[in-house]
Design an enzyme around this catalytic site. Structure first.
Site, PDB file in Angstrom:
ATOM      1  N   CYS A   1     -37.833   5.926  37.987  1.00 11.69           N
ATOM      2  CA  CYS A   1     -36.879   6.723  37.205  1.00 11.69           C
ATOM      3  C   CYS A   1     -37.479   8.077  36.827  1.00 11.69           C
ATOM      4  O   CYS A   1     -38.702   8.253  36.795  1.00 11.69           O
ATOM      5  CB  CYS A   1     -36.509   5.989  35.918  1.00 11.69           C
ATOM      6  SG  CYS A   1     -35.533   4.499  36.146  1.00 11.69           S
TER       7      CYS A   1
ATOM      8  N   GLU B   1     -37.652   9.499  33.920  1.00 11.42           N
ATOM      9  CA  GLU B   1     -38.471   9.469  32.698  1.00 11.42           C
ATOM     10  C   GLU B   1     -39.897   9.040  33.020  1.00 11.42           C
ATOM     11  O   GLU B   1     -40.874   9.630  32.544  1.00 11.42           O
ATOM     12  CB  GLU B   1     -37.890   8.482  31.682  1.00 11.42           C
ATOM     13  CG  GLU B   1     -36.487   8.790  31.224  1.00 11.42           C
ATOM     14  CD  GLU B   1     -35.406   8.118  32.067  1.00 11.42           C
ATOM     15  OE1 GLU B   1     -35.528   8.111  33.309  1.00 11.42           O
ATOM     16  OE2 GLU B   1     -34.443   7.614  31.463  1.00 11.42           O
TER      17      GLU B   1
HETATM   18  N1  THU Z   1     -32.398   6.236  36.754  1.00 13.73           N
HETATM   19  C1  THU Z   1     -33.262   7.086  36.104  1.00 13.73           C
HETATM   20  O1  THU Z   1     -33.881   7.956  36.725  1.00 13.73           O
HETATM   21  N2  THU Z   1     -33.411   6.930  34.771  1.00 13.73           N
HETATM   22  C2  THU Z   1     -32.781   5.982  34.012  1.00 13.73           C
HETATM   23  O2  THU Z   1     -33.076   5.821  32.839  1.00 13.73           O
HETATM   24  C3  THU Z   1     -31.707   5.177  34.617  1.00 13.73           C
HETATM   25  C4  THU Z   1     -31.635   5.199  36.094  1.00 13.73           C
HETATM   26  C5  THU Z   1     -32.243   6.375  38.205  1.00 13.73           C
HETATM   27  C6  THU Z   1     -32.808   5.227  38.987  1.00 13.73           C
HETATM   28  C7  THU Z   1     -31.987   5.294  40.260  1.00 13.73           C
HETATM   29  O3  THU Z   1     -32.609   6.201  41.150  1.00 13.73           O
HETATM   30  C8  THU Z   1     -30.661   5.890  39.821  1.00 13.73           C
HETATM   31  O4  THU Z   1     -30.881   6.448  38.534  1.00 13.73           O
HETATM   32  C9  THU Z   1     -29.521   4.877  39.749  1.00 13.73           C
HETATM   33  O5  THU Z   1     -29.887   3.782  38.983  1.00 13.73           O
END
Ligand code: THU
Length: 132
Positions: free
Chosen positions: A56, A58
């Site tokens: 993700c 973050e």
């Molecule tokens: N995702 C993030 O980057 N941060 C989050 O807190 C929630 C989800 C991303 C992971 C994945 O690449 C996409 O969003 C869909 O879940």
């Protein structure tokens, strides 16, 4: 009292969102982490053909910050696609709370921008105080 959203930090998150590698979900996410010395460190989500390996936005910002020598974080902003919710996922809440339970978190929502402290988002968290 609810935390006040950090529009300035969210602008950084929206900017780095463009560099997300998200060919599978097409859900581009950017994060901007503010350190105690005022440095802004950006991250974006990085997906993989082996879906579970996805990192993700973050966590990519935190990993980058640690590698650059920063360990004190004051705030983070997270931007998903326009009109979506980008409240940090559970894994990211746990990853972030390691460094600052009072972290100020700004995130996009379908209705606009929201903010909260991390301990509001992850009450009763597991932490190093629980380790022997
Ligand atoms: N995702 C993030 O980057 N941060 C989050 O807190 C929630 C989800 C991303 C992971 C994945 O690449 C996409 O969003 C869909 O879940």
């Amino acid at each position: 009292m609810r935390a006040t959203p950090r529009a300035d930090l969210l602008a950084h998150a929206r900017s780095v969102r463009e560099r997300a590698y998200a060919p599978y979900s097409a859900f581009h996410v950017g994060a901007a982490l503010e350190t105690s010395d005022g440095t802004i460190i950006e991250g974006c989500n990085v997906e993989n053909a082996s879906y579970g390996l996805t990192v993700c936005a973050e966590r990519s910002a935190v990993v980058r910050a640690i590698a650059q020598g920063h360990r004190e974080f004051l705030a983070i902003a997270v931007a998903g696609p326009d009109g979506s919710s980008a409240a940090p996922c559970g894994a990211c809440r746990q990853f972030l709370i390691e460094f600052n339970p009072s972290l100020h978190v700004t995130y996009t929502t379908p209705g606009g921008i929201a903010a909260a402290t991390l301990d509001e988002l992850l009450p009763h968290a597991f932490s190093n105080t629980h380790l022997p």
